[in-house]
Enzyme design. Structure first.
Site, mmCIF file in Angstrom:
data_model
loop_
_atom_site.group_PDB
_atom_site.id
_atom_site.type_symbol
_atom_site.label_atom_id
_atom_site.label_comp_id
_atom_site.label_asym_id
_atom_site.label_seq_id
_atom_site.Cartn_x
_atom_site.Cartn_y
_atom_site.Cartn_z
ATOM 1 N N ARG A 92 10.066 3.104 5.147
ATOM 2 C CA ARG A 92 11.271 2.948 5.968
ATOM 3 C C ARG A 92 12.478 3.268 5.107
ATOM 4 O O ARG A 92 12.515 2.888 3.916
ATOM 5 C CB ARG A 92 11.436 1.511 6.498
ATOM 6 C CG ARG A 92 10.255 0.947 7.252
ATOM 7 C CD ARG A 92 9.819 1.775 8.437
ATOM 8 N NE ARG A 92 10.859 2.027 9.420
ATOM 9 C CZ ARG A 92 10.758 2.927 10.392
ATOM 10 N NH1 ARG A 92 9.671 3.670 10.499
ATOM 11 N NH2 ARG A 92 11.742 3.093 11.245
ATOM 12 N N LEU A 94 16.112 2.605 3.903
ATOM 13 C CA LEU A 94 16.990 1.434 3.841
ATOM 14 C C LEU A 94 18.446 1.888 3.807
ATOM 15 O O LEU A 94 18.776 2.878 3.144
ATOM 16 C CB LEU A 94 16.654 0.608 2.595
ATOM 17 C CG LEU A 94 15.245 0.002 2.605
ATOM 18 C CD1 LEU A 94 14.861 -0.511 1.221
ATOM 19 C CD2 LEU A 94 15.125 -1.103 3.647
ATOM 20 N N HIS A 110 8.257 7.535 -6.183
ATOM 21 C CA HIS A 110 8.245 8.691 -5.297
ATOM 22 C C HIS A 110 7.281 9.721 -5.870
ATOM 23 O O HIS A 110 7.302 9.996 -7.071
ATOM 24 C CB HIS A 110 9.661 9.276 -5.197
ATOM 25 C CG HIS A 110 9.742 10.411 -4.225
ATOM 26 N ND1 HIS A 110 9.692 10.204 -2.861
ATOM 27 C CD2 HIS A 110 9.840 11.740 -4.408
ATOM 28 C CE1 HIS A 110 9.757 11.373 -2.255
ATOM 29 N NE2 HIS A 110 9.854 12.327 -3.162
HETATM 30 C C1 GAR Z 1 2.395 6.711 -3.019
HETATM 31 O O1 GAR Z 1 1.956 8.000 -3.371
HETATM 32 C C2 GAR Z 1 3.906 6.622 -3.140
HETATM 33 O O2 GAR Z 1 4.429 7.362 -4.206
HETATM 34 C C3 GAR Z 1 4.325 7.208 -1.830
HETATM 35 O O3 GAR Z 1 3.426 6.673 -0.887
HETATM 36 C C4 GAR Z 1 2.170 6.439 -1.536
HETATM 37 C C5 GAR Z 1 1.767 5.008 -1.265
HETATM 38 O O4 GAR Z 1 0.464 4.757 -1.703
HETATM 39 N N1 GAR Z 1 5.680 6.869 -1.526
HETATM 40 C C6 GAR Z 1 6.504 7.646 -0.835
HETATM 41 O O5 GAR Z 1 6.169 8.734 -0.387
HETATM 42 C C7 GAR Z 1 7.887 7.087 -0.644
HETATM 43 N N2 GAR Z 1 8.765 8.082 -0.121
HETATM 44 P P1 GAR Z 1 -0.035 3.262 -1.912
HETATM 45 O O6 GAR Z 1 0.248 2.506 -0.599
HETATM 46 O O7 GAR Z 1 -1.501 3.412 -2.157
HETATM 47 O O8 GAR Z 1 0.695 2.681 -3.062
#
Ligand code: GAR
Length: 197
Positions: A92, A94, A110
């Protein structure tokens, strides 16, 4: 003084698990809450199995009213009194209102080498662009999406035949090393970036 850490998730929570599991022994922080915007997030079960308090604030009833959603987040946070928030796959956006209240105390991971590929579908975009290298970034959260001072980066090679899925898997492995390393250093009050491997 032990720092209390709230971790925000939306999905499987593998980064959350790596953070929670790192906060033991002489670590300066401890997890106080895992909060999800999705009641079915797999990470919630993993948090409970580790004895960490969990909460769900479903964003859907707040459709079109982000400040009201964020007020609900802050109401839950007040009960758990975190010093720091780690966004770990929290999907989400913020607003400035929320982020401003936590400025300097909120981190995000990220899956790209920021400032490249802010936003979604990072791996597909990196492959399309013919990148030979990819990676992940931990940064302080500021009101602009995926900006804010970089606290750590880890790089991985892009291999011939990579798909977004194979690349994501390679990057995620590094995320699990990078985020705990950055959190530990940050909780010690040291904001110098960490570059891995
Ligand atoms: C991870 O790769 C994280 O870097 C990404 O979502 C995944 C979550 O995996 N985050 C984003 O894309 C934020 N914009 P997880 O739930 O197994 O930690």
């Amino acid at each position: 003084m032990t720092r209390r850490v709230a971790i925000f998730i939306s999905g499987g929570g593998s980064n959350m698990v790596s953070l929670v599991d790192s906060m033991t022994g002489d670590h300066p922080a401890r997890p106080c809450l895992v909060l999800s915007n999705a009641a079915d997030a797999g990470g919630l079960t993993k948090a409970r199995a580790r004895g960490v308090a969990t909460a769900v604030v479903d964003h859907r009833p707040f459709k079109g009213d982000r400040p009201a959603f964020e007020a609900a987040l802050n109401a839950v946070l007040r009960d758990h009194a975190p010093d720091l928030i780690c966004l770990a796959g929290f999907m989400r956006v913020l607003t400035e209102g929320f982020v401003g209240g936590w400025q300097g105390r909120i981190l995000n991971i990220h899956p790209s080498l920021l400032p490249k590929y802010r936003g979604l579908n990072t791996h597909a975009r990196a492959l399309e662009a013919g990148e030979r290298e990819a990676g992940c970034t931990v940064h302080e959260v500021t009101p602009e999406l995926d900006e804010g001072p970089i606290l750590g980066q880890s790089r991985v090679p892009v291999l011939d035949g990579d798909t977004p899925e194979t690349l994501a898997k390679r990057v995620l492995k590094q995320e699990h090393i990078l985020y705990p390393a950055v959190l530990r250093r940050f909780a010690e009050g040291d904001r110098r970036p960490i570059y891995l491997p």
